[in-house]
Design a protein around this motif. Sequence first.
Motif, PDB file in Angstrom:
ATOM      1  N   MET A   1      11.069 -16.885 -10.540  1.00 31.65           N
ATOM      2  CA  MET A   1      11.895 -16.969  -9.352  1.00 31.65           C
ATOM      3  C   MET A   1      11.859 -18.414  -8.900  1.00 31.65           C
ATOM      4  O   MET A   1      10.790 -18.979  -8.689  1.00 31.65           O
TER       5      MET A   1
ATOM      6  N   SER B   1      17.317 -14.549  -3.043  1.00 36.38           N
ATOM      7  CA  SER B   1      16.492 -15.111  -4.117  1.00 36.38           C
ATOM      8  C   SER B   1      17.385 -15.415  -5.299  1.00 36.38           C
ATOM      9  O   SER B   1      18.474 -14.851  -5.437  1.00 36.38           O
TER      10      SER B   1
ATOM     11  N   TYR C   1      16.737 -15.929  -9.544  1.00 37.77           N
ATOM     12  CA  TYR C   1      15.893 -15.977 -10.730  1.00 37.77           C
ATOM     13  C   TYR C   1      16.687 -16.634 -11.856  1.00 37.77           C
ATOM     14  O   TYR C   1      17.911 -16.563 -11.880  1.00 37.77           O
TER      15      TYR C   1
ATOM     16  N   HIS D   1      16.254  -7.261 -12.092  1.00 38.11           N
ATOM     17  CA  HIS D   1      15.385  -7.480 -10.932  1.00 38.11           C
ATOM     18  C   HIS D   1      15.613  -6.531  -9.772  1.00 38.11           C
ATOM     19  O   HIS D   1      14.921  -6.618  -8.765  1.00 38.11           O
TER      20      HIS D   1
ATOM     21  N   CYS E   1      19.051 -21.514  -7.150  1.00 43.95           N
ATOM     22  CA  CYS E   1      18.647 -21.820  -8.524  1.00 43.95           C
ATOM     23  C   CYS E   1      18.881 -23.288  -8.884  1.00 43.95           C
ATOM     24  O   CYS E   1      18.398 -23.750  -9.920  1.00 43.95           O
TER      25      CYS E   1
END
Length: 111
Positions: free
Chosen positions: A19, A44, A46, A73, A110
């Motif tokens: 992550m 979030s 990943y 996820h 990201c």
Amino acid sequence: MKKFWFGVIFVAVFVYMGMTSHNTVNKDDFKGKWPFSVEEVILSCYMQDDVKLPIVTIKGDRYGLTAYANNLHGSFDDINAINKFWIDDIKNKGLKVSLGDITNAALKLCD
């Protein structure tokens, strides 16, 4: 020795699925359309190889903002599980508010 290899494998998997970042976002401060019935979520992102996987966490459960992200996820197998928090678009009968702004905000994590 077994504990050592378990530790190495655990770290390798964690880094592989790593992550990159998360961010708590609330409805009042969010720049864009707010698509949820709750006031606050955690975004979030990943990385899986070179693919960005945007995730939103609502009330402790993770929902993928893409089908692939949800497969890897998400807390639920059903991509439609997010519908209980996803609000209807009052301007377009039969449609939901776009997840585009919230997905883009998660994807930026990201970078």
